[in-house]
Motif scaffolding. Sequence first.
Motif, PDB file in Angstrom:
ATOM      1  N   GLN A   7       0.848  -1.176   0.000  1.00 47.38           N
ATOM      2  CA  GLN A   7       0.000   0.000   0.000  1.00 47.38           C
ATOM      3  C   GLN A   7       0.896   1.242   0.000  1.00 47.38           C
ATOM      4  OE1 GLN A   7      -0.835  -2.709   2.011  1.00 47.38           O
ATOM      5  NE2 GLN A   7      -2.341  -3.175   0.459  1.00 47.38           N
ATOM      6  N   LYS A   8       0.670   2.116  -0.966  1.00 51.85           N
ATOM      7  CA  LYS A   8       1.384   3.384  -1.038  1.00 51.85           C
ATOM      8  C   LYS A   8       0.394   4.487  -0.662  1.00 51.85           C
ATOM      9  CE  LYS A   8       5.051   3.908  -2.798  1.00 51.85           C
ATOM     10  NZ  LYS A   8       6.366   4.031  -2.190  1.00 51.85           N
ATOM     11  N   LEU A   9       0.879   5.474   0.082  1.00 57.65           N
ATOM     12  CA  LEU A   9       0.050   6.594   0.489  1.00 57.65           C
ATOM     13  C   LEU A   9       0.343   7.791  -0.404  1.00 57.65           C
ATOM     14  CD1 LEU A   9       0.416   6.334   4.363  1.00 57.65           C
ATOM     15  CD2 LEU A   9      -1.430   5.460   2.931  1.00 57.65           C
ATOM     16  N   GLU A  18      -4.914   5.622   0.075  1.00 57.15           N
ATOM     17  CA  GLU A  18      -4.108   4.418   0.211  1.00 57.15           C
ATOM     18  C   GLU A  18      -4.350   3.578  -1.049  1.00 57.15           C
ATOM     19  OE1 GLU A  18      -3.502   1.618   3.936  1.00 57.15           O
ATOM     20  OE2 GLU A  18      -5.364   1.150   2.878  1.00 57.15           O
ATOM     21  N   VAL A  19      -3.319   3.454  -1.874  1.00 60.31           N
ATOM     22  CA  VAL A  19      -3.431   2.775  -3.162  1.00 60.31           C
ATOM     23  C   VAL A  19      -2.634   1.473  -3.118  1.00 60.31           C
ATOM     24  CG1 VAL A  19      -3.049   2.982  -5.640  1.00 60.31           C
ATOM     25  CG2 VAL A  19      -3.578   5.024  -4.302  1.00 60.31           C
ATOM     26  N   GLU A  20      -3.262   0.372  -3.525  1.00 53.91           N
ATOM     27  CA  GLU A  20      -2.568  -0.919  -3.568  1.00 53.91           C
ATOM     28  C   GLU A  20      -1.848  -1.048  -4.906  1.00 53.91           C
ATOM     29  OE1 GLU A  20      -3.968  -4.799  -1.704  1.00 53.91           O
ATOM     30  OE2 GLU A  20      -4.521  -5.022  -3.810  1.00 53.91           O
ATOM     31  N   ASP A  38       0.828   0.728 -12.471  1.00 52.22           N
ATOM     32  CA  ASP A  38       0.733   1.127 -11.070  1.00 52.22           C
ATOM     33  C   ASP A  38       1.293   2.531 -10.846  1.00 52.22           C
ATOM     34  OD1 ASP A  38      -0.597  -1.132 -10.229  1.00 52.22           O
ATOM     35  OD2 ASP A  38       1.211  -2.177  -9.571  1.00 52.22           O
ATOM     36  N   GLY A  61      -8.648   4.122  -4.456  1.00 54.99           N
ATOM     37  CA  GLY A  61      -8.145   3.474  -3.243  1.00 54.99           C
ATOM     38  C   GLY A  61      -8.939   3.950  -2.038  1.00 54.99           C
ATOM     39  N   ARG A  62      -8.442   3.622  -0.863  1.00 50.94           N
ATOM     40  CA  ARG A  62      -9.098   4.038   0.375  1.00 50.94           C
ATOM     41  C   ARG A  62      -8.759   5.503   0.639  1.00 50.94           C
ATOM     42  NH1 ARG A  62      -7.678  -0.001   5.019  1.00 50.94           N
ATOM     43  NH2 ARG A  62      -8.793   1.618   6.103  1.00 50.94           N
TER      44      ARG A  62
END
Length: 71
Positions: A7-9, A18-20, A38, A61-62
Amino acid sequence: MGERLIQKLVHEGEYVIEVEVKLIETNEGWSPYLTLEDANKLDEARLTLQAGDLKRAQTIGRLFRLTPVTP
């Protein structure tokens, strides 16, 4: 060669997405690295937050809104 999901912020203003993404690990000098898809997803997340499009951001993402702990 190995791959793992991380997960990258992406932070912009008071919001964070929050992106996977898939991290690719090899025995070469540039390892680990992201796929072009990505990397573009992370760029899209940042641009979406900059534009203030929170509805679109939630599809990437979240989405989180940052709030200060102290006044």
